[in-house]
Design a protein around this motif. Sequence first.
Motif, PDB file in Angstrom:
ATOM      1  N   ALA A 315     -49.691  20.708   3.994  1.00 60.13           N
ATOM      2  CA  ALA A 315     -48.988  19.786   4.894  1.00 60.13           C
ATOM      3  C   ALA A 315     -48.040  20.532   5.830  1.00 60.13           C
ATOM      4  N   ARG A 316     -47.707  21.769   5.475  1.00 63.42           N
ATOM      5  CA  ARG A 316     -46.747  22.531   6.279  1.00 63.42           C
ATOM      6  C   ARG A 316     -47.310  23.920   6.542  1.00 63.42           C
ATOM      7  N   VAL A 317     -48.546  23.957   7.012  1.00 61.56           N
ATOM      8  CA  VAL A 317     -49.229  25.228   7.187  1.00 61.56           C
ATOM      9  C   VAL A 317     -48.513  26.127   8.190  1.00 61.56           C
ATOM     10  N   ASP A 318     -47.967  25.537   9.261  1.00 62.54           N
ATOM     11  CA  ASP A 318     -47.266  26.346  10.252  1.00 62.54           C
ATOM     12  C   ASP A 318     -45.992  26.957   9.674  1.00 62.54           C
ATOM     13  N   ALA A 319     -45.276  26.185   8.873  1.00 68.05           N
ATOM     14  CA  ALA A 319     -44.058  26.707   8.255  1.00 68.05           C
ATOM     15  C   ALA A 319     -44.388  27.830   7.284  1.00 68.05           C
ATOM     16  N   ALA A 320     -45.498  27.678   6.552  1.00 70.22           N
ATOM     17  CA  ALA A 320     -45.907  28.724   5.613  1.00 70.22           C
ATOM     18  C   ALA A 320     -46.281  30.003   6.357  1.00 70.22           C
ATOM     19  N   LYS A 321     -47.012  29.845   7.452  1.00 70.33           N
ATOM     20  CA  LYS A 321     -47.409  31.019   8.247  1.00 70.33           C
ATOM     21  C   LYS A 321     -46.184  31.681   8.873  1.00 70.33           C
ATOM     22  N   TYR A 322     -45.270  30.849   9.365  1.00 67.45           N
ATOM     23  CA  TYR A 322     -44.050  31.403   9.963  1.00 67.45           C
ATOM     24  C   TYR A 322     -43.218  32.142   8.912  1.00 67.45           C
ATOM     25  N   GLY A 323     -43.083  31.561   7.731  1.00 68.66           N
ATOM     26  CA  GLY A 323     -42.328  32.220   6.674  1.00 68.66           C
ATOM     27  C   GLY A 323     -42.912  33.574   6.328  1.00 68.66           C
TER      28      GLY A 323
END
Length: 493
Positions: A315-323
């Motif tokens: 659900a938060r793939v962009d946040a995971a990639k950014y992290g």
Amino acid sequence: MTLVRAFRDLHRPGLLAPRLALLATLTLPLPALAQDTELPTFGGVGGGLISVQMEQQIGQQVMQSLRRSADQVEDPLVNEYLENIVYRLIPAAPMQDRQVTTVVIDSPAINAFAVPGNIIGVNGGLFLNAETEQQFASVIAHELAHLSQRHFARRMEQQEASAPLTIAGMIAGIILSAVTKSDVGIATIAGTQAMAVQNMLQYSRSNEQEADRVGLEILAESGMDPRGMPEMFEIMMRQNRLQGNQVPEYLSTHPLTQSRVSDSRSRAEQYPEADYNDALEYHLVRARLQVHYARTPADAVSAFEDYRESSEAAARVDAAKYGLAVAYLADDQAARAEQLLRELLAGQGRRITYQVTLAESLIAQDQAQAAVDLLREALSRNPGNRPISSMLARAELEVGNAPRAADLLRGLAREYPNREDYWLRLAEAEGQARNIVGVHRARAEYDILMGDLEAAERQLRQAQERVAPDAPVRQIITERLSQVSEAIAQSRR
């Protein structure tokens, strides 16, 4: 001991906060400075023993001591997010003065505090523990409620009636609580005053219930989920159980019981259900702090690599990639960070957080000019943006363009005059630009914020000596020097 005498005792040698400046005005930008240098009056606006004016001066003193005693998170992306969420909530808060100062203490412990003078602080650890933006916002709404109801002033008035307390001791307690060292610090306060400070910091059950109720209203009127508050309380209760006898810092000043959790849940359920979506920015900022507080950068890389593979990350793939990109950057793998950030920008080409972090990765790879080009374009679309301007100033220094960096930092210091880090960076940039007068002026403002008025006076005198008598800037320097000298004289009386 009366409160007037207690306020004067702040300037006696040996107290925890010796010689705190009487002038809150000294922290304002040039040249707009108030002329009132008298001791605060009691009563006044709002009624009661503690006036709004006095609350503001207490807040200025607390901030001065925090700058001296507590490390802060200087990351402009983190600070910008906190300020934005506060100003999203504040229109719904029943406050007359809606100018709020925010601060992020560099500690992984869960804590937040509201200080007289409209100051709201959080520990970096609040981001770690609040799993959703709704939960995080509930804590901010609760602190805004404390400010709006003037709970600190009311507690102080009650304390004065039953057991007089010096303002010096009160300020010590606020600071020690904010930096999560209250148990050690309170032990240094002599005699029965230690208990008085501890009692002052602990809100009563009725204060907490009122702040919960008002906080829920603030959340609902701001379009955020009131159910985030009981959810956050549950997280705190779990932390309390895990830590055993060591009570989490937040709960030491905001007592939490199961009945209070149940009451907040019952109140929250009375609001209509709706779809509440977290802003992606919250999770990006949270990821930055998760990396910041990881045991090692390699641990952060491993954690985010595992997280990206989990179902929770879907659900938060962009946040995971950014992290993961931030973790790579911390682990000296800037090229891998750049690759992920460019993938993210391909989907959201103008998200400021991605652009600023990409520029950081370029600087780490000795591609500062590419970072400058990227950020100049971004700043043209977002004039005055704090994170872009801050990173661009860093990049300009890297390519040897110190005058441009100084211009950017001068603008940031004018916009955020209470941020001592901007003044310190400005002094460095002015030095590289060979603007010695600018160095002295920036250092003076930094010294004022740190409470060292004598050092500020010396800096301003050196600046004055280097300026021609008929130069327009000399009058500005002379006026500022006069204000600092007057404040020093007042503190010695």
